[in-house]
Design a protein around this motif. Structure first.
Motif, PDB file in Angstrom:
ATOM      1  N   ARG A 167       0.807  -1.218   0.000  1.00  0.00           N
ATOM      2  CA  ARG A 167       0.000   0.000   0.000  1.00  0.00           C
ATOM      3  C   ARG A 167       0.842   1.271   0.000  1.00  0.00           C
ATOM      4  O   ARG A 167       0.308   2.370  -0.142  1.00  0.00           O
ATOM      5  CB  ARG A 167      -0.947  -0.021   1.203  1.00  0.00           C
ATOM      6  CG  ARG A 167      -1.939  -1.179   1.146  1.00  0.00           C
ATOM      7  CD  ARG A 167      -2.791  -1.265   2.394  1.00  0.00           C
ATOM      8  NE  ARG A 167      -3.671  -2.434   2.343  1.00  0.00           N
ATOM      9  CZ  ARG A 167      -4.468  -2.804   3.338  1.00  0.00           C
ATOM     10  NH1 ARG A 167      -4.495  -2.095   4.451  1.00  0.00           N
ATOM     11  NH2 ARG A 167      -5.232  -3.872   3.229  1.00  0.00           N
ATOM     12  N   THR A 218      -9.856  -2.764   1.427  1.00  0.00           N
ATOM     13  CA  THR A 218      -9.405  -3.970   2.102  1.00  0.00           C
ATOM     14  C   THR A 218     -10.314  -5.130   1.724  1.00  0.00           C
ATOM     15  O   THR A 218     -11.357  -4.940   1.081  1.00  0.00           O
ATOM     16  CB  THR A 218      -9.421  -3.799   3.625  1.00  0.00           C
ATOM     17  OG1 THR A 218     -10.787  -3.619   4.054  1.00  0.00           O
ATOM     18  CG2 THR A 218      -8.589  -2.599   4.056  1.00  0.00           C
ATOM     19  N   ASP A 221      -6.839  -7.571  -1.162  1.00  0.00           N
ATOM     20  CA  ASP A 221      -7.317  -6.205  -1.357  1.00  0.00           C
ATOM     21  C   ASP A 221      -8.098  -6.117  -2.667  1.00  0.00           C
ATOM     22  O   ASP A 221      -7.813  -6.838  -3.632  1.00  0.00           O
ATOM     23  CB  ASP A 221      -6.146  -5.227  -1.392  1.00  0.00           C
ATOM     24  CG  ASP A 221      -5.649  -4.887   0.007  1.00  0.00           C
ATOM     25  OD1 ASP A 221      -6.186  -5.463   0.972  1.00  0.00           O
ATOM     26  OD2 ASP A 221      -4.732  -4.059   0.141  1.00  0.00           O
ATOM     27  N   GLN A 226      -8.690   1.436  -4.008  1.00  0.00           N
ATOM     28  CA  GLN A 226      -8.259   0.212  -3.333  1.00  0.00           C
ATOM     29  C   GLN A 226      -8.998   0.085  -2.009  1.00  0.00           C
ATOM     30  O   GLN A 226      -9.058   1.039  -1.221  1.00  0.00           O
ATOM     31  CB  GLN A 226      -6.740   0.247  -3.096  1.00  0.00           C
ATOM     32  CG  GLN A 226      -6.177  -1.023  -2.476  1.00  0.00           C
ATOM     33  CD  GLN A 226      -4.643  -1.009  -2.430  1.00  0.00           C
ATOM     34  OE1 GLN A 226      -4.011  -0.068  -2.880  1.00  0.00           O
ATOM     35  NE2 GLN A 226      -4.061  -2.055  -1.892  1.00  0.00           N
ATOM     36  N   VAL A 258      -8.915   2.179   1.348  1.00  0.00           N
ATOM     37  CA  VAL A 258      -7.474   2.274   1.592  1.00  0.00           C
ATOM     38  C   VAL A 258      -6.897   3.524   0.939  1.00  0.00           C
ATOM     39  O   VAL A 258      -6.297   4.371   1.594  1.00  0.00           O
ATOM     40  CB  VAL A 258      -6.733   1.023   1.064  1.00  0.00           C
ATOM     41  CG1 VAL A 258      -5.223   1.193   1.216  1.00  0.00           C
ATOM     42  CG2 VAL A 258      -7.204  -0.224   1.794  1.00  0.00           C
TER      43      VAL A 258
END
Length: 639
Positions: free
Chosen positions: A372, A592, A577, A590, A598
């Motif tokens: 990430r 989780t 993800d 994005q 995210v």
């Protein structure tokens, strides 16, 4: 003794050295280790030492030390084992004789080893027949429940829990404030200021339940760790294979460069040979001419010498006349220009610079979107506008296959009603398959086969990629299915636009096996099936996750600045993800695995315009369709 062995194996063993605790120490997280093992581990963690803390090898939680200025050895030595662990160590220490459990407790105090025949559940002692008679005569114990010592089903496994400070006192209380099991004397002396003390019998079920829950959590963590370990090992193998392939490719490129250099060397050597041969031929011809002239001069010399020495004046004047005529030849052969030389001119500075500037290629450590902290960088584009296209190219979906070691990109061109395949690193089309209708979503069946929804004709077509797309079959369906994904080798998940809230599970003949309610999503646009069989469905302004049995997992419908405008393609990373293309906001977001936001992975600033289809290639390259282009991004670590 089976109980003692089980406790020793499961609760009295250090996870670092896998041996029974030697001088145990318990951290604030309640994990216990040998002090020597804990000391060695702490010394390998400089960040924890700098933070004046002892790290837990199991959960990584830090335990603050009371004397931070002392050496690490003193930090560990000041740690004490938990009361429970120490009690178990004392009661079930290794080396205890198995026979002690079946020796009469009374006789043992007298140095005798009389076999026990009975066990008192109240006294928690074993007796031989003689001592049992005395036990049954005593007024205080005559009503105790006694069973045969061999009756394992009736005999308790719990031994008396004695206080280590007041050795003659049995532990019957639990201080909730200090999380300690204590005796009455401890309670009245050391815990008199504590607010919450309960009897041990009330706490035992709660403690047992807590430990059972903790064990369940640990079991889940163990499974997760095991899965991660398996994944990391496969990634190690993949990295090693990839490294070897790259090395081989670099060597091949070097060989090609060497072949080019050798070819240039041959050209220069051939030119030297040609130039030298021309000069040698000229010189040899000159030598031949000179040899002929020399022979002629020798003949004239001899003829003149004979005339001079002769007594015949007539002959001498005849020779004189001929010599005068011969002298009119004014050829000056000695002053002819010398033949040219072959010269090799080179510029070492220029050559050195060319060698320095020579690029065999670029090697970069590419991150994956699962990290990430990684940043996407545009790698290259594939322009899917073909010369034979009658309409504007409009790419609805994309997938990536590996066919005979070749990475192939497959796109669905909606307006031109065709499937196109490309070599991922080559802009030229590999193949083109014209369909009877407008293709919508591509479902990957295997590394060489796909299925494509053609909703306006109520069809799903299966295609073999060779890498040219070759039609295998046409599946007639009862509905106009847009969204399509592969649930298993024999089943497809498909969604229709007919105001339905469900996704149909089809067999490979198009027969509906069952329908799954997606909740709030009406007319699903895109479907993605995860590795564990869950269905991610996008449509309208939401993303829904349901199991293959129809159990709702989560619904993602954010509001405000994060509100979805037109969610389309979906894919998932190796860590679970979720990546979702939101068309009208020009983003790829994005989430989780449980549907928590995210970050915005890609935005309009990254060149995204109305993204639709999306897929991942080995979790390292992200493919997104934007109009007529497939934009391919790689990920780099943010420094």
């Amino acid at each position: 003794m089976a109980t003692a062995k089980k406790l020793t194996d499961n609760h009295l063993t250090c996870v670092i050295c896998t041996e029974v605790f030697t001088d145990p120490a318990t951290l604030q997280c309640h994990h216990t280790f040998c002090k020597s093992c804990l000391l060695k581990y702490t010394k390998t963690q400089p960040e924890a030492v700098q933070a004046k803390s002892i790290p837990c090898p199991s959960c990584r939680q830090l335990t603050k030390v009371t004397t931070p200025d002392s050496p690490v050895e003193e930090w560990v030595s000041q740690l004490k084992p938990s009361h429970v662990i120490q009690g178990l160590m004392d009661d079930f220490k290794p080396g205890a004789e198995a026979a002690d459990a079946n020796v009469c407790s009374v006789c043992k105090t007298q140095g005798k080893t009389t076999p026990a025949t009975s066990w008192c559940s109240v006294c928690d002692e074993v007796f031989c027949d003689g001592c049992l008679k005395m036990h049954n005569i005593m007024p205080m114990s005559r009503d105790h429940k006694v069973v045969d010592v061999s009756d394992a089903t009736k005999r308790k496994t719990r031994h008396r829990f004695m206080c280590k400070t007041h050795k003659d006192k049995q532990i019957e209380l639990f201080c909730k404030d200090c999380r300690m099991a204590i005796c009455h004397t401890c309670c009245s002396i050391e815990h008199r200021k504590c607010d919450d003390v309960d009897i041990l019998d009330n706490m035992t079920p709660l403690v047992r339940e807590h430990l059972s829950n903790q064990n369940q959590e640990l079991k889940i963590k163990m499974t997760t760790s095991e899965n991660i370990t398996i994944l990391r090992k496969s990634q190690i193998k993949e990295i090693q294979t990839n490294a070897q392939n790259i090395k081989d490719e670099i060597r091949n490129i070097r060989q090609k460069v060497v072949e080019v250099i050798l070819s240039k060397e041959k050209q220069l050597l051939d030119k030297v040979d040609r130039s030298s041969d021309e000069q040698l031929h000229e010189l040899h011809a000159e030598i031949k001419s000179q040899e002929i002239e020399l022979q002629m001069y020798q003949q004239q010399y001899e003829f003149t010498a004979n005339a001079v020495t002769s007594n015949c004046e007539r002959d001498m004047y005849a020779v004189y006349k001929s010599v005068g005529e011969a002298s009119t030849d004014n050829r000056d052969t000695g002053n002819r220009p010398a033949p040219g030389r072959v010269v090799f001119t080179h510029d070492m500075d220029k050559l050195s610079k060319a060698v320095d500037d020579l690029q065999l290629g670029e090697v970069a450590a590419v991150r994956c979107v699962s990290d990430r902290q990684s940043t996407p960088v545009l790698h290259h584009n594939i322009d899917c506008k073909g010369d034979g296209d009658k309409k504007d190219t409009h790419l609805n979906d994309v997938t990536v296959l590996t066919v005979d070691g070749l990475t192939v990109t497959v796109v669905a061109d909606y307006y031109n009603k065709n499937l196109k395949t490309y070599h991922t690193s080559d802009p030229n089309t590999l193949g083109n398959l014209l369909l009877s209708g407008w293709p919508w979503q591509i479902a990957k069946l295997s590394e060489s086969q796909i299925a494509v929804s053609v909703p306006n004709n109520k069809e799903i077509v299966t295609v073999n990629v060779t890498p040219d797309p070759v039609l295998l079959s046409t599946i007639k369906t009862s509905k106009e299915y847009y969204a399509l994904s592969s649930l298993s080798p024999s089943q497809l998940a498909a969604g229709t636009c007919r105001q339905s809230h469900s996704v149909d599970i089809l067999d490979m003949t198009g027969r509906i096996l069952k329908s799954i309610n997606t909740g709030i999503i009406r007319s699903p646009d895109y479907i993605h099936v995860t590795s564990n069989g869950d269905l991610k469905v996008s449509g309208v302004n939401s993303l829904v996750c349901v199991t293959s049995e129809g159990v709702a997992v989560f619904t993602y419908t954010p509001a405000g600045v994060r509100a979805l405008t037109f969610p389309r393609g979906i894919t998932t990373t190796s860590t679970g993800d979720i990546l979702l293309a939101d068309k009208d906001s020009h983003k790829v977001i994005q989430l989780t695995e449980s549907g928590q936001f995210v970050r915005d992975v890609l935005t309009h600033q990254d060149g995204l315009e109305y993204p639709r289809g999306i897929c991942l290639d080995g979790d390292r390259f992200l493919y997104v369709t934007c109009g007529r282009f497939v934009r391919i991004f790689k990920f780099k670590k943010t420094l």
